[in-house]
Write a protein that holds these residues in place. Structure first.
Motif, PDB file in Angstrom:
ATOM      1  N   HIS A 264      18.126   6.325  33.803  1.00 27.09           N
ATOM      2  CA  HIS A 264      18.627   7.625  33.360  1.00 27.09           C
ATOM      3  C   HIS A 264      18.014   8.738  34.214  1.00 27.09           C
ATOM      4  O   HIS A 264      16.809   8.804  34.397  1.00 27.09           O
TER       5      HIS A 264
ATOM      6  N   ASN B  54      17.382  12.667  34.640  1.00 27.89           N
ATOM      7  CA  ASN B  54      17.361  13.912  33.889  1.00 27.89           C
ATOM      8  C   ASN B  54      16.739  15.012  34.754  1.00 27.89           C
ATOM      9  O   ASN B  54      16.462  14.803  35.934  1.00 27.89           O
ATOM     10  N   CYS B  55      16.507  16.160  34.163  1.00 28.07           N
ATOM     11  CA  CYS B  55      15.953  17.294  34.917  1.00 28.07           C
ATOM     12  C   CYS B  55      14.572  16.976  35.489  1.00 28.07           C
ATOM     13  O   CYS B  55      14.261  17.362  36.620  1.00 28.07           O
ATOM     14  N   LYS B  56      13.755  16.267  34.722  1.00 30.98           N
ATOM     15  CA  LYS B  56      12.418  15.923  35.198  1.00 30.98           C
ATOM     16  C   LYS B  56      12.502  15.026  36.444  1.00 30.98           C
ATOM     17  O   LYS B  56      11.784  15.224  37.418  1.00 30.98           O
ATOM     18  N   THR B  57      13.393  14.038  36.410  1.00 28.07           N
ATOM     19  CA  THR B  57      13.580  13.136  37.543  1.00 28.07           C
ATOM     20  C   THR B  57      14.027  13.909  38.779  1.00 28.07           C
ATOM     21  O   THR B  57      13.507  13.708  39.875  1.00 28.07           O
TER      22      THR B  57
END
Length: 152
Positions: free
Chosen positions: A19, A21-24
Motif C-alpha cells: 500500500h 500512502n503519503c508517508k511512503t
C-alpha cells in the motif's frame, strides 16, 4: 556511493504491491532528493552523439539518400556505416527504412488509401517492395496491419 543511513532508507522503501500512502511517497521523494546529487551523468561518447544526430536527420529527411544524410551531418558515408554497425548493430539504410515503415503504418491506420498509393507516398519504389520491407522490419504486411487494427 552512499552512507549506511541512506542505504537503510533505500532498503526500507516499500516495494510494488504494498500500500502506497503519503508517508511512503514522502520517504521516496526524500530519498530521491538525497540520491540525486550523488548520481553522476556519464558523458556520451562522440560516436553516440553522432548517431543521435544522424537518426534525427533521417527522421527529418526520410526521403534523402544515405549519401545526402552523411553530407548533411558532415561525415563520410563509410564512417556513417561503420558507426551504425558498431553502435546500432544495423545500417543507416535499415534505420531509414524503419522510419519510412512507421510513416506507412500511420497512413495505413489513418487513411483508406490503397497500399500502392501509400508506398509511393512513403518513398518506396513499388507496393511489392513496401510489403517486403514492412514484413522485414515489422513482421506484418500492410493488409495484416489493417486487419489487426480492425480496419479490414
Amino acid at each position: 556511493k552512499c552512507d549506511s543511513i541512506l542505504i537503510d532508507k533505500i532498503l526500507n522503501i516499500p516495494t510494488p504491491g504494498t500500500h502506497i500512502n503519503c508517508k511512503t511517497l514522502s520517504m521516496f521523494y526524500d530519498l530521491l532528493a538525497q540520491l540525486t546529487p550523488l548520481m553522476k551523468i556519464s558523458p556520451d561518447s562522440k560516436e553516440k552523439s553522432i548517431i543521435r544526430e544522424v537518426t534525427e536527420c533521417i527522421r527529418q529527411n526520410p526521403f534523402s539518400s544515405i549519401a545526402e544524410i552523411s553530407r548533411l551531418c558532415k561525415i563520410s558515408e563509410s564512417y556513417l556505416y561503420a558507426l551504425f554497425k558498431k553502435n546500432a548493430h544495423s545500417t543507416p539504410n535499415d534505420y531509414r527504412q524503419r522510419v519510412m515503415c512507421n510513416m506507412g503504418v500511420e497512413l495505413l491506420l489513418t487513411t483508406n488509401k490503397k497500399i500502392e498509393e501509400i508506398s509511393e507516398m512513403t518513398g518506396f519504389s513499388s507496393g511489392s517492395y513496401f510489403r517486403k520491407v514492412l514484413k522485414k522490419h515489422l513482421g506484418y504486411t500492410p493488409r495484416e496491419i489493417r486487419k489487426l487494427a480492425g480496419l479490414c
